[in-house]
Scaffold this active site. Structure first.
Site, mmCIF file in Angstrom:
data_model
loop_
_atom_site.group_PDB
_atom_site.id
_atom_site.type_symbol
_atom_site.label_atom_id
_atom_site.label_comp_id
_atom_site.label_asym_id
_atom_site.label_seq_id
_atom_site.Cartn_x
_atom_site.Cartn_y
_atom_site.Cartn_z
ATOM 1 N N HIS A 179 -3.195 7.865 2.091
ATOM 2 C CA HIS A 179 -3.646 6.407 1.516
ATOM 3 C C HIS A 179 -4.991 6.172 2.283
ATOM 4 C CE1 HIS A 179 -3.862 2.416 0.877
ATOM 5 N NE2 HIS A 179 -3.699 1.784 2.360
ATOM 6 N N ASN A 182 -10.242 0.472 -0.167
ATOM 7 C CA ASN A 182 -8.663 0.420 -0.188
ATOM 8 C C ASN A 182 -8.175 -0.292 -1.348
ATOM 9 O OD1 ASN A 182 -5.922 0.067 0.279
ATOM 10 N ND2 ASN A 182 -6.136 -0.750 2.334
ATOM 11 N N CYS A 199 0.966 -1.279 0.009
ATOM 12 C CA CYS A 199 0.057 0.167 0.094
ATOM 13 C C CYS A 199 0.943 1.329 0.011
ATOM 14 C CB CYS A 199 -1.007 -0.111 1.110
ATOM 15 S SG CYS A 199 -2.081 -1.272 1.121
HETATM 16 O O1 UT7 Z 1 -3.290 -0.560 3.615
HETATM 17 C C1 UT7 Z 1 -3.198 -1.081 5.115
HETATM 18 C C2 UT7 Z 1 -4.464 -2.399 5.043
HETATM 19 N N1 UT7 Z 1 -5.244 -2.401 6.315
HETATM 20 C C3 UT7 Z 1 -5.629 -1.602 7.240
HETATM 21 O O2 UT7 Z 1 -5.522 -0.359 6.953
HETATM 22 C C4 UT7 Z 1 -6.646 -2.012 8.039
HETATM 23 C C5 UT7 Z 1 -6.683 -1.467 9.488
HETATM 24 N N2 UT7 Z 1 -7.448 -1.981 10.503
HETATM 25 C C6 UT7 Z 1 -8.667 -1.687 10.309
HETATM 26 O O3 UT7 Z 1 -9.293 -1.054 9.637
HETATM 27 C C7 UT7 Z 1 -9.810 -2.155 11.317
HETATM 28 O O4 UT7 Z 1 -9.135 -2.876 12.189
HETATM 29 C C8 UT7 Z 1 -10.915 -2.980 10.757
HETATM 30 C C9 UT7 Z 1 -11.810 -2.219 9.850
HETATM 31 C C10 UT7 Z 1 -10.373 -4.256 9.834
HETATM 32 C C11 UT7 Z 1 -11.545 -3.613 11.654
HETATM 33 O O5 UT7 Z 1 -12.203 -2.807 12.741
HETATM 34 P P1 UT7 Z 1 -12.041 -3.008 14.302
HETATM 35 O O6 UT7 Z 1 -12.845 -2.003 14.785
HETATM 36 O O7 UT7 Z 1 -10.630 -2.943 14.586
HETATM 37 O O8 UT7 Z 1 -12.589 -4.324 14.541
HETATM 38 P P2 UT7 Z 1 -12.162 -5.797 15.096
HETATM 39 O O9 UT7 Z 1 -11.204 -6.265 14.253
HETATM 40 O O10 UT7 Z 1 -11.650 -5.397 16.554
HETATM 41 O O11 UT7 Z 1 -13.612 -6.705 15.118
HETATM 42 C C12 UT7 Z 1 -14.549 -6.431 15.874
HETATM 43 C C13 UT7 Z 1 -15.649 -7.563 15.641
HETATM 44 C C14 UT7 Z 1 -15.210 -8.951 15.750
HETATM 45 O O12 UT7 Z 1 -15.994 -9.644 16.493
HETATM 46 P P3 UT7 Z 1 -16.075 -10.052 18.091
HETATM 47 O O13 UT7 Z 1 -14.739 -10.775 18.032
HETATM 48 O O14 UT7 Z 1 -15.878 -8.650 18.756
HETATM 49 O O15 UT7 Z 1 -17.082 -10.988 18.231
HETATM 50 C C15 UT7 Z 1 -14.950 -9.181 14.168
HETATM 51 O O16 UT7 Z 1 -15.163 -10.716 14.091
HETATM 52 O O17 UT7 Z 1 -16.098 -7.314 14.537
HETATM 53 C C16 UT7 Z 1 -16.131 -8.666 13.742
HETATM 54 N N3 UT7 Z 1 -15.907 -8.307 12.348
HETATM 55 C C17 UT7 Z 1 -17.209 -8.058 11.403
HETATM 56 N N4 UT7 Z 1 -18.085 -7.949 11.795
HETATM 57 C C18 UT7 Z 1 -19.131 -7.744 10.797
HETATM 58 C C19 UT7 Z 1 -14.797 -8.346 11.676
HETATM 59 N N5 UT7 Z 1 -15.354 -8.239 10.358
HETATM 60 C C20 UT7 Z 1 -16.435 -8.051 10.343
HETATM 61 C C21 UT7 Z 1 -17.515 -7.699 9.262
HETATM 62 N N6 UT7 Z 1 -18.597 -7.428 9.634
HETATM 63 N N7 UT7 Z 1 -16.944 -7.346 7.906
#
Ligand code: UT7
Length: 320
Positions: A247, A277, A114
């Protein structure tokens, strides 16, 4: 002394927009979750026949037309991509042939995920300042949809396909004010697509694996630090920046970086809601959108910053 300046920008998106609602019919997710966690409402996905070079070529043609350059005016083509058309030759060579360049100019790919566009941009700027080349095409292009597990809701909702580019040319004054690049391979485990081709088989998972929270925390710190570093190197602060073009990974990462730099969101270009992204394509895509809609004007100061797997990150400060 020779500097480089942006002569023109270009971008291209595939035709097919896929909304959060459509994804919610395939995996266990909701529009509300995706928008609130990432700011993404839709993304564009390439069709089966579209390769990364097709998107790159369409973006490049728009920039060349805008600048009034012929393909054979180019001395250099650099393509930043994580999703090349094939193992080899480079996507840059495929783009070169597609444009009809016959002058034998240099062409190569940059792989910094990225942050690839910032790496490619800094490389082309350095080659122009050294006197090695005068006119460069710098592209960020991806068909990231090809390396996404469409059953993994943790990653599939975040990414999209697209291409953006700039034409850089030698100039007597900046132009590109400064670039800073960094990498730290110790953070490799938190974001990777580990599969490789070996003995005619794919060995390891070919899809993106990500520890979202760890990536989020690292990105917020590293992006603010590299942006501060580039601004400080030129005696500037966030107040001197007319536009930040970050980005486009997550609106919350963008907001956090802007806040640390004291740049109000009104001066930040965001396309993450519409594009998702697009990895190496995201910065030049956003830049082209804001140039073409008249927000970014000649003489304004633009701060670009990106981060991706590796980890690799960097920033570039430009007088447009
Ligand atoms: O270019 C670099 C590439 N990547 C990035 O920049 C990504 C950086 N990270 C992020 O943008 C965020 O961490 C995410 C958007 C990926 C996730 O957001 P978060 O607030 O960190 O959520 P989380 O990973 O803590 O997940 C919270 C909950 C989990 O459930 P439990 O364990 O709390 O029951 C996940 O399983 O959300 C669940 N979850 C979803 N729920 C609905 C994960 N993906 C999804 C989804 N829909 N698509």
């Amino acid at each position: 002394m020779t500097f480089s300046r942006i002569a023109a920008t270009g971008s291209h998106l595939p035709d097919r927009a896929v909304t959060n609602q459509e994804l919610a019919t395939r995996v266990d997710t909701t529009d509300e979750w995706i928008v609130s966690r990432s700011g993404i409402s839709q993304r564009y996905l390439a069709n089966d026949a579209e390769r990364t070079s097709d998107l790159a070529l369409a973006a490049a043609r728009k920039a060349l037309t805008t600048a009034g350059w012929a393909p054979d005016d180019l001395d250099l083509i650099v393509v930043a991509t994580t999703t090349p058309d094939m193992t080899f030759p480079s996507t840059a060579c495929i783009v070169q042939a597609g444009l009809g360049v016959t002058n034998g100019c240099a062409a190569f790919d940059v792989q910094a995920v990225c942050s690839g566009f910032i790496y490619a941009f800094a490389t082309a700027d350095a080659m122009i300042r050294s006197g090695m080349v005068k006119k460069a095409l710098v592209i960020g292009a991806e068909t990231l949809s090809r390396i996404i597990d469409w059953n993994d809701r943790g990653t599939c909702v975040l990414f999209g396909d697209g291409a953006g580019c700039v034409l850089l040319e030698a100039a007597t004054e900046p132009g590109v004010i400064g670039c800073h690049l960094h990498a730290d391979g110790r953070h490799m485990p938190i974001l990777k697509a580990p599969g490789v081709l070996e003995a005619g088989q794919v060995r390891g998972n070919p899809f993106i694996e990500m520890d979202g929270q760890a990536v989020f925390k690292f990105a917020v710190e590293a992006l603010a630090a590299t942006a501060q570093e580039t601004l400080a190197a030129h005696g500037m602060s966030g107040e001197d920046v007319d536009w930040m073009v970050p980005h486009q990974a997550n609106i919350r990462i963008i907001q956090s970086t802007a806040k640390r730099l004291k740049i109000p969101m009104e001066r930040v270009v965001t396309t993450v809601a519409q594009h998702g992204n697009t990895s190496a394509a995201s910065i030049p895509l956003a830049l082209d959108v804001a140039v073409r809609d008249g927000r970014i004007r000649r003489g304004q100061t633009v701060l670009m910053e990106g981060i991706g797997a590796g980890f690799a990150w960097g920033s570039a400060l430009v007088r447009y």
